[in-house]
Structures are given as C-alpha cells and as structure tokens.
Design a protein around this motif. Sequence first.
Motif, PDB file in Angstrom:
ATOM      1  N   ASP A  87       0.823  -1.211   0.000  1.00 19.81           N
ATOM      2  CA  ASP A  87       0.000   0.000   0.000  1.00 19.81           C
ATOM      3  C   ASP A  87       0.855   1.259   0.000  1.00 19.81           C
ATOM      4  N   LYS A  88       1.912   1.254  -0.793  1.00 20.62           N
ATOM      5  CA  LYS A  88       2.725   2.464  -0.923  1.00 20.62           C
ATOM      6  C   LYS A  88       3.377   2.477  -2.300  1.00 20.62           C
ATOM      7  N   HIS A  89       3.767   3.677  -2.729  1.00 19.73           N
ATOM      8  CA  HIS A  89       4.433   3.868  -4.007  1.00 19.73           C
ATOM      9  C   HIS A  89       5.911   4.137  -3.741  1.00 19.73           C
ATOM     10  N   ASN A  90       6.769   3.500  -4.500  1.00 20.91           N
ATOM     11  CA  ASN A  90       8.200   3.742  -4.422  1.00 20.91           C
ATOM     12  C   ASN A  90       8.736   3.877  -5.839  1.00 20.91           C
ATOM     13  N   GLY A  91       9.760   4.701  -6.004  1.00 22.93           N
ATOM     14  CA  GLY A  91      10.381   4.807  -7.308  1.00 22.93           C
ATOM     15  C   GLY A  91      10.665   6.245  -7.676  1.00 22.93           C
ATOM     16  N   VAL A  92      10.978   6.415  -8.944  1.00 22.07           N
ATOM     17  CA  VAL A  92      11.331   7.729  -9.487  1.00 22.07           C
ATOM     18  C   VAL A  92      10.316   8.103 -10.551  1.00 22.07           C
ATOM     19  N   LEU A  93       9.838   9.339 -10.510  1.00 21.53           N
ATOM     20  CA  LEU A  93       8.899   9.837 -11.510  1.00 21.53           C
ATOM     21  C   LEU A  93       9.441  11.138 -12.081  1.00 21.53           C
ATOM     22  N   ARG A  94       9.752  11.115 -13.382  1.00 23.62           N
ATOM     23  CA  ARG A  94      10.286  12.298 -14.059  1.00 23.62           C
ATOM     24  C   ARG A  94       9.155  12.969 -14.837  1.00 23.62           C
ATOM     25  N   LEU A  95       8.787  14.151 -14.414  1.00 25.97           N
ATOM     26  CA  LEU A  95       7.682  14.881 -15.025  1.00 25.97           C
ATOM     27  C   LEU A  95       8.192  16.084 -15.793  1.00 25.97           C
ATOM     28  N   GLY A  96       7.363  16.538 -16.729  1.00 27.42           N
ATOM     29  CA  GLY A  96       7.648  17.775 -17.449  1.00 27.42           C
ATOM     30  C   GLY A  96       6.360  18.547 -17.629  1.00 27.42           C
ATOM     31  N   ALA A  97       6.446  19.859 -17.630  1.00 27.49           N
ATOM     32  CA  ALA A  97       5.245  20.676 -17.793  1.00 27.49           C
ATOM     33  C   ALA A  97       5.584  21.923 -18.581  1.00 27.49           C
ATOM     34  N   SER A  98       4.696  22.282 -19.509  1.00 23.91           N
ATOM     35  CA  SER A  98       4.882  23.531 -20.222  1.00 23.91           C
ATOM     36  C   SER A  98       4.736  24.682 -19.238  1.00 23.91           C
ATOM     37  N   GLY A 127       9.450  23.900 -19.510  1.00 21.18           N
ATOM     38  CA  GLY A 127       9.811  24.416 -20.835  1.00 21.18           C
ATOM     39  C   GLY A 127       8.535  24.673 -21.599  1.00 21.18           C
ATOM     40  N   ASN A 128       8.657  25.128 -22.851  1.00 24.12           N
ATOM     41  CA  ASN A 128       7.430  25.311 -23.625  1.00 24.12           C
ATOM     42  C   ASN A 128       6.935  23.956 -24.129  1.00 24.12           C
ATOM     43  N   THR A 129       5.772  23.961 -24.759  1.00 17.62           N
ATOM     44  CA  THR A 129       5.143  22.705 -25.186  1.00 17.62           C
ATOM     45  C   THR A 129       6.062  21.874 -26.068  1.00 17.62           C
ATOM     46  N   GLU A 130       6.715  22.530 -27.023  1.00 21.89           N
ATOM     47  CA  GLU A 130       7.606  21.814 -27.943  1.00 21.89           C
ATOM     48  C   GLU A 130       8.741  21.129 -27.190  1.00 21.89           C
ATOM     49  N   MET A 131       9.319  21.804 -26.217  1.00 22.00           N
ATOM     50  CA  MET A 131      10.423  21.237 -25.439  1.00 22.00           C
ATOM     51  C   MET A 131       9.976  20.023 -24.636  1.00 22.00           C
ATOM     52  N   ILE A 132       8.781  20.101 -24.044  1.00 21.41           N
ATOM     53  CA  ILE A 132       8.292  18.981 -23.235  1.00 21.41           C
ATOM     54  C   ILE A 132       7.972  17.782 -24.119  1.00 21.41           C
ATOM     55  N   GLU A 133       7.378  18.012 -25.287  1.00 17.27           N
ATOM     56  CA  GLU A 133       7.115  16.906 -26.216  1.00 17.27           C
ATOM     57  C   GLU A 133       8.418  16.223 -26.619  1.00 17.27           C
ATOM     58  N   ASN A 134       9.444  17.004 -26.909  1.00 14.87           N
ATOM     59  CA  ASN A 134      10.737  16.426 -27.297  1.00 14.87           C
ATOM     60  C   ASN A 134      11.371  15.659 -26.143  1.00 14.87           C
ATOM     61  N   ALA A 135      11.154  16.125 -24.920  1.00 15.48           N
ATOM     62  CA  ALA A 135      11.698  15.422 -23.747  1.00 15.48           C
ATOM     63  C   ALA A 135      11.035  14.063 -23.575  1.00 15.48           C
ATOM     64  N   VAL A 136       9.732  13.978 -23.862  1.00 11.86           N
ATOM     65  CA  VAL A 136       9.036  12.680 -23.819  1.00 11.86           C
ATOM     66  C   VAL A 136       9.584  11.759 -24.899  1.00 11.86           C
ATOM     67  N   LEU A 137       9.722  12.273 -26.109  1.00 14.59           N
ATOM     68  CA  LEU A 137      10.194  11.460 -27.232  1.00 14.59           C
ATOM     69  C   LEU A 137      11.620  10.951 -27.020  1.00 14.59           C
ATOM     70  N   SER A 138      12.434  11.738 -26.323  1.00 18.12           N
ATOM     71  CA  SER A 138      13.829  11.345 -26.101  1.00 18.12           C
ATOM     72  C   SER A 138      14.030  10.583 -24.791  1.00 18.12           C
ATOM     73  N   HIS A 139      12.905  10.226 -24.119  1.00 14.51           N
ATOM     74  CA  HIS A 139      12.928   9.428 -22.887  1.00 14.51           C
ATOM     75  C   HIS A 139      13.554  10.168 -21.703  1.00 14.51           C
ATOM     76  N   HIS A 140      13.645  11.493 -21.777  1.00 13.28           N
ATOM     77  CA  HIS A 140      14.208  12.245 -20.663  1.00 13.28           C
ATOM     78  C   HIS A 140      13.193  12.418 -19.532  1.00 13.28           C
ATOM     79  N   ILE A 141      11.902  12.336 -19.852  1.00 13.67           N
ATOM     80  CA  ILE A 141      10.866  12.371 -18.825  1.00 13.67           C
ATOM     81  C   ILE A 141       9.873  11.248 -19.102  1.00 13.67           C
ATOM     82  N   ASP A 142       9.127  10.854 -18.066  1.00  9.85           N
ATOM     83  CA  ASP A 142       8.154   9.765 -18.192  1.00  9.85           C
ATOM     84  C   ASP A 142       6.773  10.275 -18.576  1.00  9.85           C
TER      85      ASP A 142
END
Length: 298
Positions: A87-98, A127-142
């Motif tokens: 009943d707990k969460h463990n781990g790493v979560l990499r987020l990005g937001a415009s 970052g802006n929307t374009e930067m966050i989309e690219n970060a997802v595509l390059s696996h830098h954020i989840d």
Amino acid sequence: MSDFRLRVFCSVAQHLSFTKAASELFVSQPAVTKHIRELEQQYGTRLFERKGNSVVLTEAGEILKRYSSQILHLYQEAAFELGTLQDKHNGVLRLGASTTIGQYLIAPLLAKYYEKFPQVELSLLNGNTEMIENAVLSHHIDLGVVEGKKHQSGIKYVDFMDDELVAVVHVKSKLSTLNEISVQELAKIPLVLRERGSGTLEVIESALKEHNLKLSSLQIVMHLGGTESIKSFLEHSNCMAFLSIRSIQKELTTGQVKIIKINELQLLRKFWLIHLQGQPEPMAEAFMRFAFREYPKK
C-alpha cells in the motif's frame, strides 16, 4: 546485473561521457569507470571505445543500450507492484510541464502527491510545449503536461482539462479604458506575446486564421518566454497580452489587471497529459490516476 551498474551504463551511453555520467549520478568518475569495467569483464567484450576525452559505443554497447531501457522499465514495474502490495508507491517519476501549467497548475498537484506518496522521488522539467514533447520522445521524462494542439504521432495525448486564454492589460495602462474591441481593432494594439514553440502562441495564431488574420499583421512589440515576465512587462507598458485565465486569478482579485473582451474571438484550448505511445510507465500511470482524482472532468 545490479540495478545501479545498469544505470551507470545507461548514463554513459546517453551522454557519451564518464564525467557527465558521474555528475548525473552523484558518484566519482573512478566509480563510473569501475562499474563499466566490471560490466565489460562480465560480458567479455568492450562496451565503449575511448577516444581522448570522449567515448563511443561499440557494437556490443549498442546492443546493451537497446535492452537497457527495457530492463530498467522492468525494474521499475517490479518495484511499483511490490510497493502496491504494501500500500505504498516507491520509485522515481520524471515529469515535465509547459510553462503556464508548471507555474499555475502542476505545483499544487505535486505538493498533494508528495504528501500522499513521500517515498516517490519527483523531478520536474519546465519548458514550452515543444520542449516537453521532445523530452518525452527522447525518454528524458516519463510524463508531460502540455497545452495546445496534438503534434507528435509518437506521443499519446490524454485530455486532462480545458483552459481559456483572455486578452489582458494592466489597470495602469492607457488601454484599461477599453471594455471590448473587435478582432479588426486588435491589429492596432501593441501586443506582448509568448515565444515560438509555446502552446499559447499556437492557439492565438490558429484562432486568428479563422478571421483571416496572421500574426505578422499584428503590432507585436515583443515575445517573452514566460507568463510572469509578460505580466511584469504589462505593468510597465501600454500593451496587451493573451494569458491563461488560470494564471491571472491573483491579479484579478487584487485589481491589478483587466480583461478586455474581443468580440467573436474565443481562445479555448486543452491541457494534455502526454507519454510515449503504448502503455505508460507504472509510476506515470499512477500519477495520471491521481491527477484525474484531484481535477475531475466536469
């Protein structure tokens, strides 16, 4: 293979630098070298070729790189499911937001998430929307949260919430005598707008096209890279800006800004949760469920 040795390998493979990997993982460069040497001894082959201060992947290194993200993903899935049993969460979560979302929406959500799941290691890229989309595509954020339209076929866009852009002036501005204007009159007003690549500018440009207007036909005084910068600029100028209604709540309450209605121009947009096509990472999926509980669709 230990989890950490694999992380060391992935970091070196990504940066092609032992020094950058050491900095990213907060270990010494000799420790990075030791982990890579142990992997090479284990597999009986070189994973990197050293060329002066830089390195390149060997054929064996390229093969391991292809599998490493899958292996780390399985580690993460196992940790998540085992944590769920307790009943707990463990781990790493990499987020990005415009930018707009990061400043006015995601911060309070992260605070609530941390309060409920303090074991999760959170990071946030802005970052802006374009930067966050690219970060997802390059696996830098989840997982990312962006505004505007759908752009990338490799990304899954999940409808999160609605937003509206409004025309705003500072109450000290000469423009504050206005209450409403036509779309045609907009072309005569000095504007400060967001930069290229931002979801805000894209929504404005798309709405203007419906009235046969281009950005080039407007009196754009300046492009700025953030909402707070624009609000500060408005305070010291006789200009108008388009900002998210969510970003000016404090200023509206204190009477610092005024919304000017533009007849027949409605600037509606979506906020999207984004991840790579397919099943999201377990931690990202859990965060999405949490976000929808905190901000249910109306």
